[in-house]
Design a protein around this motif. Structure first.
Motif, PDB file in Angstrom:
ATOM      1  N   TRP A 294       0.822  -1.214   0.000  1.00  0.00           N
ATOM      2  CA  TRP A 294       0.000   0.000   0.000  1.00  0.00           C
ATOM      3  C   TRP A 294       0.853   1.260   0.000  1.00  0.00           C
ATOM      4  O   TRP A 294       1.746   1.415   0.826  1.00  0.00           O
ATOM      5  N   THR A 295       0.539   2.163  -0.925  1.00  0.00           N
ATOM      6  CA  THR A 295       1.107   3.515  -0.947  1.00  0.00           C
ATOM      7  C   THR A 295      -0.018   4.483  -0.580  1.00  0.00           C
ATOM      8  O   THR A 295      -0.884   4.771  -1.413  1.00  0.00           O
ATOM      9  N   PRO A 296      -0.054   5.007   0.646  1.00  0.00           N
ATOM     10  CA  PRO A 296      -1.204   5.821   1.083  1.00  0.00           C
ATOM     11  C   PRO A 296      -1.351   7.161   0.359  1.00  0.00           C
ATOM     12  O   PRO A 296      -2.460   7.634   0.159  1.00  0.00           O
ATOM     13  N   LEU A 336       3.208  -4.579   3.981  1.00  0.00           N
ATOM     14  CA  LEU A 336       4.240  -3.724   3.402  1.00  0.00           C
ATOM     15  C   LEU A 336       3.637  -2.418   2.894  1.00  0.00           C
ATOM     16  O   LEU A 336       2.532  -2.399   2.344  1.00  0.00           O
ATOM     17  N   PHE A 337       4.396  -1.340   3.055  1.00  0.00           N
ATOM     18  CA  PHE A 337       3.902  -0.001   2.765  1.00  0.00           C
ATOM     19  C   PHE A 337       4.984   0.800   2.043  1.00  0.00           C
ATOM     20  O   PHE A 337       6.182   0.572   2.242  1.00  0.00           O
ATOM     21  N   ALA A 338       4.545   1.752   1.233  1.00  0.00           N
ATOM     22  CA  ALA A 338       5.456   2.711   0.611  1.00  0.00           C
ATOM     23  C   ALA A 338       4.984   4.105   0.991  1.00  0.00           C
ATOM     24  O   ALA A 338       3.856   4.488   0.658  1.00  0.00           O
ATOM     25  N   ALA A 339       5.811   4.855   1.697  1.00  0.00           N
ATOM     26  CA  ALA A 339       5.442   6.187   2.161  1.00  0.00           C
ATOM     27  C   ALA A 339       6.027   7.238   1.236  1.00  0.00           C
ATOM     28  O   ALA A 339       7.217   7.212   0.927  1.00  0.00           O
ATOM     29  N   THR A 340       5.186   8.174   0.806  1.00  0.00           N
ATOM     30  CA  THR A 340       5.640   9.214  -0.110  1.00  0.00           C
ATOM     31  C   THR A 340       6.188  10.435   0.622  1.00  0.00           C
ATOM     32  O   THR A 340       6.671  11.367  -0.027  1.00  0.00           O
ATOM     33  N   SER A 341       6.110  10.446   1.937  1.00  0.00           N
ATOM     34  CA  SER A 341       6.701  11.537   2.705  1.00  0.00           C
ATOM     35  C   SER A 341       7.067  11.020   4.084  1.00  0.00           C
ATOM     36  O   SER A 341       6.536  10.006   4.551  1.00  0.00           O
ATOM     37  N   GLU A 343       6.338  12.456   6.856  1.00  0.00           N
ATOM     38  CA  GLU A 343       5.180  12.621   7.733  1.00  0.00           C
ATOM     39  C   GLU A 343       4.245  11.423   7.647  1.00  0.00           C
ATOM     40  O   GLU A 343       3.684  10.979   8.655  1.00  0.00           O
ATOM     41  N   ILE A 344       4.065  10.892   6.445  1.00  0.00           N
ATOM     42  CA  ILE A 344       3.209   9.718   6.283  1.00  0.00           C
ATOM     43  C   ILE A 344       3.843   8.506   6.965  1.00  0.00           C
ATOM     44  O   ILE A 344       3.163   7.740   7.668  1.00  0.00           O
ATOM     45  N   ALA A 345       5.151   8.331   6.787  1.00  0.00           N
ATOM     46  CA  ALA A 345       5.837   7.218   7.449  1.00  0.00           C
ATOM     47  C   ALA A 345       5.700   7.334   8.969  1.00  0.00           C
ATOM     48  O   ALA A 345       5.450   6.343   9.669  1.00  0.00           O
ATOM     49  N   GLU A 346       5.854   8.549   9.482  1.00  0.00           N
ATOM     50  CA  GLU A 346       5.738   8.769  10.918  1.00  0.00           C
ATOM     51  C   GLU A 346       4.345   8.391  11.423  1.00  0.00           C
ATOM     52  O   GLU A 346       4.206   7.685  12.439  1.00  0.00           O
ATOM     53  N   ASN A 358       8.710  -2.163   7.896  1.00  0.00           N
ATOM     54  CA  ASN A 358       7.723  -2.544   6.885  1.00  0.00           C
ATOM     55  C   ASN A 358       7.375  -1.389   5.946  1.00  0.00           C
ATOM     56  O   ASN A 358       6.473  -1.513   5.123  1.00  0.00           O
ATOM     57  N   ILE A 359       8.094  -0.275   6.076  1.00  0.00           N
ATOM     58  CA  ILE A 359       7.801   0.913   5.282  1.00  0.00           C
ATOM     59  C   ILE A 359       8.989   1.245   4.382  1.00  0.00           C
ATOM     60  O   ILE A 359      10.116   1.425   4.860  1.00  0.00           O
ATOM     61  N   PHE A 360       8.753   1.319   3.076  1.00  0.00           N
ATOM     62  CA  PHE A 360       9.762   1.775   2.123  1.00  0.00           C
ATOM     63  C   PHE A 360       9.490   3.236   1.805  1.00  0.00           C
ATOM     64  O   PHE A 360       8.352   3.608   1.509  1.00  0.00           O
TER      65      PHE A 360
END
Length: 589
Positions: A294-296, A336-341, A343-346, A358-360
């Motif tokens: 997932w890329t939120p 598994l996740f893909a964070a575009t910033s 702040e989103i990863a946080e 689990n976050i790229f």
């Protein structure tokens, strides 16, 4: 040409990857800066697909269809091709009208059903299982993530049904097993394998009036006998697990139905422990079926904070409570996740308990074929386009200074604030023009027009372009002296990074993550909602050409780190490290 691309796509031997982007007007031709719920995320998905293409993959982008294209009567239903190796498949669901992203949940059940059927047909053609059609299923935003998560659930239901059928092939009548297979999604077998395994055995032994422990013993005895085991200890082990579970419950208070559920869970779990080879196989296949990432792009947890001081009239349509619950469900059911910033990863870690490992980190990158500094002859059509819109001559535009903004027509973009700020700018300078892109020409557009018309000083100085044709987008960024956005709701800030790559100076709010995280000393960042600060920032950049040039040079250097192909390759390597078997790309046919 269209048929050539169909044939080229069908004939390629490349590994397949699926992307899901569900809301807005996703497609080959994105009405950039024009259509509702359509903008940076769609450009991200198309650019990612292009990078995967260049790395040797065949890509299918699934988007909601069954309703007309933007400002067109043509329905979104037939496949479209972004290249020989990238296609769009439009997934029906939710009716024949456009649905805003805040209301898109009503369409998801139908979309999951249709998409699951589509992938199963492809699996039959390939001679593989549904979860083996695509190396990766990468969803974008929460609505697409729900679809991706539900697909994995359905594929695990298949695995669970097969395992139950093999383990109970003689102990339970064939018609019961067939009913179980037909109802595997309704029963959610993959989420409660042990329960359904034990329940099928117990339900077929004795009447409901018979004590559940006796039915469990009869079921265990039959299963042990049919399995070929002559060891009475296996029966005792199975029945002992049921007795132990029932002893821990208030059987008088719970009643027969819940006692049956407790017994079924215990018996099924004991069976799986007894048949450890089957349990291990199911665990491996469950893992293989989970190829969803997932890329939120944004999170309700972040957006709600941005709107904490707004009235309920503004906040209510955004449905933050509903959105947060969807996101919690997705985080609980996705690994598994893909964070575009950052702040989103946080927030994934703090609000939704996702592990950092689990976050790229995969921020939006830049298509340098589009967003770059153009030579003067390639900028000429963009000047002509602006001259036609504004009535200001091309040479006058070239001699002046241009402030540019383009994004979807949405209250959160605060285009009204830019107009307010620019009304102060034009009192100080006579050579500057503001062009704001975005459509359609609905209620918000009309309110902006009314605001502009209410300020005489903006006459022939500020213009609303409406939808901007794609061929002009890159050159417009290039000719802009300043790219300005007052947006108060950004997942990353793709338009800002595009402006930076095209050598425009940047003025933006402090709610644009790219600028805050990567370009705090190069972009001119001002507090969100502050009209006079925006006006002052634009004026200072216009009046200090040396400072503007230094900021632009730094911005261009910063954006060189954001290369689509390089980041995409790292993303695939990350997924391989987590056990997703992503085959190497192949360029040959």
């Amino acid at each position: 040409m269209a048929q050539d691309r169909v044939e080229a796509f069908q004939s390629t031997k490349r590994p397949d990857i699926a992307l899901i982007t569900n809301h807005g007007y996703a497609g080959v031709e994105i009405p950039f800066g024009g259509a509702p719920d359509t903008g940076g995320q769609n450009m991200y998905v198309n650019a990612l697909a292009g990078a995967l293409d260049s790395l040797g993959y065949r890509v299918t982008i699934f988007a909601r269809g069954g309703f007309p294209h933007f400002e067109s009567e043509r329905m979104r239903q037939d496949p479209e091709y972004l290249s020989d190796n990238v296609r769009y498949i439009f997934v029906p669901g939710g009716g024949s009208e456009f649905i805003h992203k805040e209301d898109i949940a009503v369409a998801l059940d139908e979309e999951v059903e249709w998409l699951d059927g589509f992938i199963r047909r492809e699996a039959r053609e390939k001679g593989c299982r549904p979860w083996e059609v695509y190396e990766v299923v990468n969803s974008h935003y929460w609505d697409a993530a729900v679809i991706g998560m539900r697909l994995v659930e359905r594929w695990r239901n298949d695995i669970a049904a097969e395992a139950i059928g093999q383990m109970l092939s003689e102990a339970v009548p064939d018609e019961e097993l067939e009913r179980m297979r037909q109802e595997r999604h309704w029963r959610a077998l993959g989420e409660s394998l042990a329960y359904h395994l034990g329940n099928l055995l117990i339900e077929n032994e004795g009447s409901q009036a018979t004590p559940v422990i006796q039915r469990a013993r009869a079921a265990a005895s039959k299963w042990v006998a049919l399995s070929g085991s002559k060891d009475q200890m296996d029966v005792d082990r199975l029945v002992g697990a049921v007795a132990s579970a029932l002893a821990k419950t208030d059987r008088q208070r719970l009643g027969p139905l819940l006692n049956l559920a407790v017994a079924s869970q215990a018996l099924g779990q004991a069976l799986l422990e007894l048949c450890d080879d089957m349990a291990d196989r199911v665990a491996v296949e469950f893992q293989e079926a989970d190829c969803h990432v997932w890329t939120p792009h944004s999170l309700g947890a972040l957006k709600e904070e941005n709107f904490k001081d707004k009235s309920f009239e503004i906040v209510r349509p955004l449905k933050f409570c509903e959105r947060r619950n969807h996101e919690r469900s997705v985080c609980a059911g996705t690994r598994l996740f893909a964070a575009t910033s950052a702040e989103i990863a946080e927030r994934l870690m703090t609000d939704y308990r996702v592990s950092n490992g689990n976050i790229f980190y995969f921020p939006p990158c830049v298509d340098r074929d589009v967003f770059r500094k153009y030579p003067p002859e390639q900028e000429q059509p963009a000047y002509a386009y602006l001259a036609e819109i504004s009535g200001v001559g091309v040479e006058e535009l070239k001699a002046g200074r241009i402030v540019f903004e383009t994004s979807r027509m949405d209250h959160t973009k605060r285009k009204d604030l830019l107009l307010e700020a620019f009304s102060h700018v034009v009192r100080e300078r006579q050579d500057v023009y503001l062009f704001i892109g975005g459509g359609p020409e609905g209620e918000l557009f009309q309110s902006l027009e009314a605001l502009k018309e209410s300020k005489p000083e903006l006459k022939k100085r500020a213009f609303l372009t409406g939808f901007i044709p794609e061929r002009f987008i890159g050159p417009l960024f290039s000719i802009a002296d300043i790219y300005a956005t007052a947006s108060e709701m950004e997942g990353f800030g793709m338009s800002v990074i595009q402006g930076a790559a095209a050598a425009s100076a940047v003025v933006c709010s402090d709610l644009v993550p790219f600028a805050v995280q990567y370009a705090s000393d190069s972009a001119y960042i001002v507090p969100a909602g502050e009209v006079y600060d925006f006006a002052r920032a634009i004026l200072e950049l216009l009046e200090n050409s040396e400072d503007r040039a230094e900021r632009v040079n730094r911005l261009v250097e910063i954006t060189k780190e954001f290369d689509w192909k390089c980041q995409t390759g790292k993303f695939l390597d990350y997924l391989r490290g987590w056990g997703i078997s992503v085959a190497p790309g192949r360029s040959e046919r």
